[in-house]
Every structure is written in C-alpha cells, then in structure tokens.
Design an enzyme around this catalytic site. Structure first.
Site, short mmCIF file in Angstrom:
data_model
loop_
_atom_site.label_atom_id
_atom_site.label_comp_id
_atom_site.label_asym_id
_atom_site.label_seq_id
_atom_site.Cartn_x
_atom_site.Cartn_y
_atom_site.Cartn_z
N ASN A 160 0.83 -1.21 0.00
CA ASN A 160 0.00 0.00 0.00
C ASN A 160 0.87 1.27 0.00
O ASN A 160 0.45 2.31 -0.47
CB ASN A 160 -1.04 0.00 1.13
CG ASN A 160 -0.41 -0.07 2.53
OD1 ASN A 160 0.81 -0.04 2.69
ND2 ASN A 160 -1.26 -0.15 3.55
N GLU A 166 4.34 -2.50 2.33
CA GLU A 166 3.24 -2.10 3.21
C GLU A 166 3.77 -1.03 4.17
O GLU A 166 4.94 -1.07 4.58
CB GLU A 166 2.73 -3.34 3.95
CG GLU A 166 1.58 -3.09 4.90
CD GLU A 166 2.02 -2.54 6.26
OE1 GLU A 166 1.25 -1.78 6.87
OE2 GLU A 166 3.15 -2.87 6.68
N ASN A 168 3.67 -0.20 7.48
CA ASN A 168 4.36 -0.45 8.76
C ASN A 168 5.78 -0.95 8.55
O ASN A 168 6.66 -0.71 9.38
CB ASN A 168 3.58 -1.47 9.60
CG ASN A 168 2.26 -0.92 10.10
OD1 ASN A 168 2.00 0.28 10.00
ND2 ASN A 168 1.41 -1.80 10.60
N HIS A 242 -7.26 -3.00 8.96
CA HIS A 242 -6.12 -3.91 9.08
C HIS A 242 -5.87 -4.45 10.49
O HIS A 242 -5.74 -5.65 10.72
CB HIS A 242 -4.83 -3.19 8.62
CG HIS A 242 -4.96 -2.54 7.29
ND1 HIS A 242 -4.82 -3.23 6.11
CD2 HIS A 242 -5.21 -1.26 6.93
CE1 HIS A 242 -4.98 -2.41 5.09
NE2 HIS A 242 -5.22 -1.20 5.55
N ASP A 243 -5.68 -3.54 11.45
CA ASP A 243 -5.05 -3.91 12.72
C ASP A 243 -5.82 -4.91 13.59
O ASP A 243 -5.19 -5.75 14.25
CB ASP A 243 -4.70 -2.65 13.51
CG ASP A 243 -3.57 -1.87 12.86
OD1 ASP A 243 -2.80 -2.48 12.10
OD2 ASP A 243 -3.46 -0.65 13.12
C1 PIR Z 1 -1.23 3.09 6.78
C2 PIR Z 1 -2.16 2.42 7.54
C3 PIR Z 1 -3.41 2.15 7.02
C4 PIR Z 1 -3.73 2.51 5.71
C5 PIR Z 1 -2.79 3.14 4.92
N1 PIR Z 1 -3.10 3.47 3.63
C6 PIR Z 1 -1.52 3.44 5.49
C7 PIR Z 1 -1.70 1.94 8.92
C8 PIR Z 1 -2.67 1.08 9.72
O1 PIR Z 1 -2.80 1.57 11.05
C9 PIR Z 1 -2.08 -0.34 9.73
O2 PIR Z 1 -1.38 -0.63 10.93
C10 PIR Z 1 -1.08 -0.35 8.61
N2 PIR Z 1 -0.55 1.03 8.67
C11 PIR Z 1 -1.62 -0.75 7.27
O3 PIR Z 1 -0.69 -0.53 6.26
CA CA Z 2 -1.42 0.78 12.83
#
Ligand code: PIR
Ligand code: CA
Length: 314
Positions: A160, A166, A168, A242-243
């Site tokens: 993403n 991703e 994190n 997600h979390d």
């Molecule tokens: C970062 C997050 C969520 C969406 C985007 N586009 C970017 C954060 C969320 O809190 C989750 O831990 C992780 N980072 C998903 O990539």
């Molecule tokens: Ca997070």
C-alpha cells in the site's frame, strides 16, 4: 479458548483504535500494556490518541508508555492522507487524563515480559517495528521469553506504500529486518489477509444500532476512514480495517488460515525497499519460525468485533 496476555504496540490510527477495542472487549485477551510508536502520525499525537481511546473505553489501569519518535535509520513518514492531521480525524474523543507510564515503551515492553512467566506474553505490533527492534537489541533474552509475535504488517503479494511494500514495514524496514530475523514464532498478518477485512453496509448498521458511545466512536472512525479510501481509490466498497486482524488471530485462530514460509525484508531494492519477501518454495519451510496469514473468515471477524463492543457496554 486460552487466555492471551498481550502487549499492543500501536500508532492510532483508526484501525489501531479498532484493534484496541477488540482486545479490551474480548474475554480471551488480557491487555497487559499498550505502547506507542511513531507511524500514522507523530509519536505525540498517536500517544494522545491511545490514551484517549483507553480512557474512553474505561481501561484506565492499563500501563501505557510512549516509545520511539522516529525510525531507526530513515526519515519520518506519516499516513496523514489516511488518518488525518490528528491521526484520528473524524472522531471527537474527550481529552484524556490518564497518566503515561514514566518508562520508555522499550523498557515497559522488556519489564512486562520479564515480570511474567516465560512464554506467556504475546507481542502484537500494529505499527512500525522500531520499539520492538530496540527492545530485542537492548534485551536479547526476550526472544526466548515471549510466547509469540503476531504483527500487522507486510504482504506477500501486495503493497500500500508502494507496489510491493506495506506502510508499517516501509517506514522502518531496518527495524522490520531485526524483528523478522529473531527466532521467535512470528505470524505476519499482512495486506493479503487484511484486504479481506472489510465491513459492509449491513455490518455498519449493526454497529450503529448498538447506540453506545463506543459504537458511535466506531461508526465515526470507520466512516471517515472509508470516505477517504473511496476518494483515493475510486472504489465503492468499505476500506480494509487492518489492525484488528492481528488480535482476532489470537482470539480465534480458526478464522485465519496461515502458511509457513520464511520472510525477509528488502533493504536496498531500487523499487522494492520494504518488501516482505516471502519464500513459498516447499523446501524452504523446514525449521521455519515464520508464517503468513492467507485467508480470513470476514463475517466471523465482524461478529467477534461486535461482540467486543457489546461487552464494553459504554
Ligand atoms: C497506513 C495504515 C493504514 C492505511 C494506509 N493506507 C496506510 C496503517 C494502519 O494503522 C495499519 O497498521 C497499517 N498502517 C496498514 O498498512
Ligand atoms: Ca497501525
């Protein structure tokens, strides 16, 4: 179902907030500490948000400590385009009053692991891995002492932050490298899994119908989060949450399929820095301490989440 004592290391964040609520409301989870790390927003903002969520949910006694203000090596990147200037835009929690633990998050993590019997504490990182990496460098013995690590981050087929990374992992890939290479049992709940974790209109209506302060907060959070997602992506479905998936895996592993596979972090790709390179060749899985989440029972996830909201009963 066994009781899991967990340390949640987070950067709230709308979906981090949902993970905290899921953990607080579920009787099989004991949240023994909350730690914060720079990520979705500055450390100051995500720490404020974490305190506000805990206090709002009535969890005033859980130790909470602030951690790293920046990644190990790279410059700070946030996700303001997703979570807004406050990190929790679209919501209006009361100003928190609960105190912060005096310790640095890294020390609260180490102390909590050591204060409990070996292999009884599970680490659940749902932000960048800076605090966890520093904790294991400061106290390498925790690798043997923790029960397991279940983290939200990475993805074996999708990204993403970039095509293949991703958020994190991408914000602190060196920290991720440290955490993925420690020999603790590690489950990567990555985007391949969390992109299946979406409410729909019926689930949102069910949450709204609870008509509690907590459910109102959840509806506001997820509405803000999904509105931005729809604008950015041009899609019409709900944004992936997600979390909570990392917490849900502990509560009931049967709702998430996993596959054993070695995972390593790309640190010097021209296009791929922050990628969680996952080796699905069968010969690679002998002695493998990592597994990746593959398939989610989404209806069960939301049933579990709504159950937590009901138990929080506020
Ligand atoms: C970062 C997050 C969520 C969406 C985007 N586009 C970017 C954060 C969320 O809190 C989750 O831990 C992780 N980072 C998903 O990539
Ligand atoms: Ca997070």
């Amino acid at each position: 179902m066994p009781l899991h004592k967990i340390i949640l290391d987070c950067d709230p964040g709308h979906d981090d907030a949902m993970a905290i609520l899921l953990a607080l409301g579920n009787p099989n989870i004991e949240l023994v500490a909350v730690t914060t790390v720079v990520g979705n927003q500055t450390l100051e903002k995500v720490t404020h948000n974490a305190r506000a969520i805990l206090e709002f949910a009535g969890a005033k006694q859980i130790p909470i400590a602030a951690g790293c203000t920046r990644p190990l090596v790279r410059a700070i990147q946030n996700a303001a385009e997703v979570h807004g200037i406050s990190g929790l835009d679209g919501t209006n929690l009361p100003e928190p009053t609960i105190p912060l633990d005096k310790r640095h998050a890294v020390d609260l993590i180490i102390d909590t692991i050591k204060a409990n019997p070996p292999k009884t504490i599970t680490l659940v990182p749902i932000g960048g891995l800076t605090n966890i990496a520093l904790a294991v460098r400061k106290a390498p013995e925790i690798t043997e002492l923790v029960k397991e690590v279940v983290l939200m981050g990475g993805g074996y087929h999708t990204g993403n932050r970039s095509a293949v990374s991703e958020f994190n992992i991408a914000i602190d890939p060196e920290a991720a490298h440290i955490v993925f290479n420690e020999k603790w049992p590690l489950t990567m709940v990555g985007l391949d899994l969390t992109h299946q974790a979406r409410p729909d209109d019926r689930i949102m209506a069910e949450i709204a119908a609870l008509k509690t302060p907590i459910s109102e907060f959840v509806v506001r959070s997820l509405n803000y989060y999904t509105a931005g997602y729809r604008q950015r992506s041009g899609r019409s479905d709900h944004a992936p949450v997600h979390d909570p998936c990392a917490v849900a895996y502990l509560i009931d592993p049967s709702i998430i399929d996993t596959q054993k596979a070695p995972v390593n972090i790309e640190l010097q790709g021209a296009l791929t820095t922050g990628m969680t390179v996952t080796d699905f060749r069968s010969q690679a899985t002998t002695d493998c301490h990592t597994q990746v989440a593959t398939k989610l029972d989404n209806p069960k996830l939301w049933a579990m989440f709504i159950d937590s909201l009901k138990r929080l009963d506020k």
